[in-house]
Design an enzyme around this catalytic site. Structure first.
Site, mmCIF file in Angstrom:
data_model
loop_
_atom_site.group_PDB
_atom_site.id
_atom_site.type_symbol
_atom_site.label_atom_id
_atom_site.label_comp_id
_atom_site.label_asym_id
_atom_site.label_seq_id
_atom_site.Cartn_x
_atom_site.Cartn_y
_atom_site.Cartn_z
ATOM 1 N N SER A 1 50.867 43.065 36.779
ATOM 2 C CA SER A 1 51.105 42.558 38.508
ATOM 3 C C SER A 1 50.144 41.081 38.194
ATOM 4 O O SER A 1 50.063 40.757 39.241
ATOM 5 C CB SER A 1 49.963 43.143 38.908
ATOM 6 O OG SER A 1 49.098 44.111 38.802
ATOM 7 N N LYS B 1 49.953 38.713 44.293
ATOM 8 C CA LYS B 1 49.455 38.627 45.559
ATOM 9 C C LYS B 1 50.313 37.865 46.534
ATOM 10 O O LYS B 1 50.214 37.352 47.776
ATOM 11 C CB LYS B 1 48.335 38.509 45.516
ATOM 12 C CG LYS B 1 47.713 39.732 45.426
ATOM 13 C CD LYS B 1 47.042 40.697 45.808
ATOM 14 C CE LYS B 1 46.124 41.529 45.836
ATOM 15 N NZ LYS B 1 45.847 42.707 46.907
#
Length: 503
Positions: A305, A51
């Site tokens: 992720s 992110k």
């Protein structure tokens, strides 16, 4: 295609704060699924999540005057850390609105970077509404977690790196899907250059907003989003991300909690890294796809992720991982309530490792035991159940019974009013294949086992809690058994917990 994402991704500014994460070969998992699986290790970013790429690429493009007024965002945690790091690097104020369900580790990480945390609502959507209101009141810039071209382009640098790092044929790239920013960015880059490479999204079955939206041809809003994979717990995907996914994504695969837990274990066994549930989604999806399509020797890439997870969640994940891999069968078996029947039942299981056994005397004729056994696959579990049925033991398969797995396994017990002269002992013995059967063989056949609890925790020692009906005239024989046991044991007959709940 609206917006030139190829250009946006090529010119994205992410490497002031992000690293080019490695693409690692998962050897053990590759061998099991008969395909070459590589992990894009975004869990190795400074904030342990991808992110930071999109957040920084958005914020670094704001003018000094706008940055001075600060930024606001809403996030379940990983985007929050990306914004906090970007704000720290760009010397601007950041306010992060997080759902109250956000893991404490993520809140602490955000505050450690100097951002202000506001907790509001039980879901991302409630936090999002609060953040928009705050941004308006403070005249600050709202940094969207996924529905912004600059954020999407920042995440798209992952696709750029994958194509640079991997040479040769590539069958598919798997990405977790929450709001859709990551998969949109990756798809926008990869499909522009290599349209034959499949881009496959993965969502939890109870947070499938993109799956349902693509199926219905419009953005739908979930009434509720499951929170186990909190990083993708989004009720409605973005406008721009939906447009890109509709145009570029090949399909969305849905996986359940057990499959996610199994994928976390798979990655740990290959890398010794522990992914958060949303971080392991892509691995779970790749496994489903490889089995469903019956493909072999293809190159698959799964984007790992993130790795922001509270340590105390590992207990639950460990419990469910074997079920997700279908390597544990959970059953309720009815056996005759008579001395020696428990031992005979264990003998029927052969060399299979018993991972859990719960039993409490309740009926003078029948004993109902809760048992979990290690198996190689679902087929072996079904074969075992049929074998027990042929032997006259009624067996109920509880492997897919959510209530049994979450609750009943911990509640088997209660007071047994017909039990007489019960002694309760806790035993410890080296835990290896066959050790439980060896332990049972060391006990006298004529002592009725009135309570038994054993759980294999993957430790060096097995621990069993055993209740036995030992008449007063056999106490000397029982003490002789204890002296010959050869391992640690403790008399729990006077334990207040036993007296309160089981005695």
């Amino acid at each position: 295609m609206k917006n030139n994402y190829l250009e946006k991704i090529l010119t994205a500014r992410v490497y002031d704060v992000a690293v080019e994460s490695p693409l690692e070969f998962a050897s053990n998992l590759s061998a099991r699924i008969h395909n070459r699986l590589l992990l894009k290790r975004e869990d190795m970013q400074p904030v342990f999540s991808f992110k930071v790429r999109g957040a920084y690429n958005k914020m670094v493009r704001l003018s000094p005057a706008i940055l001075k007024r600060g930024v606001v965002t809403a996030s379940a945690g990983n985007h929050a850390q990306g914004v906090a790091l970007a704000a720290q690097r760009l010397h601007c104020r950041a306010t992060i609105v997080m759902p109250v369900t956000t893991p404490q580790i993520k809140k602490q990480a955000v505050e450690a970077r100097g951002a202000t945390v506001v907790t509001h609502g039980d879901s991302y959507d409630e936090a999002y509404a609060c953040a928009l209101k705050l941004a308006k009141e403070e005249q600050a810039t709202f940094v969207h977690p996924y529905d912004d071209p600059d954020v999407i382009a920042g995440q798209g640098t992952i696709g750029m790196e994958i194509l640079r790092q991997h040479t040769g044929a590539l069958h598919a790239i798997f990405a977790p899907v929450g709001g859709g920013g990551l998969i949109s960015g990756v798809a926008a880059y990869v499909k522009r250059l290599y349209p034959e490479i499949k881009i496959i999204g993965v969502e939890p079955v109870d947070a499938d907003s993109m799956y349902q939206s693509l199926r219905k041809g419009r953005r739908i809003k979930l009434a509720q989003a499951g929170l186990f994979a909190d990083g993708v717990a989004v009720k409605q995907v973005g406008v721009e991300t939906f447009r890109l996914c509709r145009e570029l994504v090949d399909e969305i695969i849905l996986v359940d909690t057990d499959a996610i837990c199994a994928a976390i274990k798979d990655v740990f066994e290959d890398t010794r890294a522990i992914l958060e549930p949303s971080g392991a989604l892509s691995v779970a999806g790749a496994k489903v796809y490889a089995m469903r399509e019956n493909i072999r020797d293809e190159n698959l890439i799964a984007i790992a992720s993130g790795a922001n997870m509270n340590f105390d969640r590992l207990r639950h994940i460990s419990e469910r991982a074997e079920l997700g891999e279908q390597r544990e069968a959970v059953m309720a078996v009815t056996i005759p309530e008579e001395p020696g029947s428990f031992k005979k039942f264990c003998a029927m299981l052969g060399t299979k490792s018993i991972t859990e056994f719960n039993y409490r005397y309740a009926d003078p004729k029948e004993a109902h035991v809760f048992v979990a056994v290690s198996v190689r696959n679902r087929g072996e579990a079904e074969k075992l159940i049929k074998s027990l049925e042929r032997s006259g033991l009624h067996t109920e398969d509880l492997t897919d019974n959510e209530m049994a797995k979450l609750h009943i396994r911990h509640l088997v017990g209660g007071r047994a009013h017909d039990v007489k002269n019960e002694l309760l002992y806790r035993f410890e013995f080296p835990d290896r294949p066959g050790s439980l059967m060896k332990f049972l063989n060391s006990m006298s056949h004529h002592w009725n086992i009135s309570l038994f609890h054993y759980r294999n925790h993957g430790a060096d020692y097995g621990r069993a809690l055993v209740g036995m009906e030992v008449p007063p005239e056999e106490k000397i024989e029982f003490k002789a058994f204890l002296s010959q046991f050869g391992n640690h044991y403790w008399d729990e007959s006077g334990n207040p917990a036993y007296k309160l709940f089981l005695g």
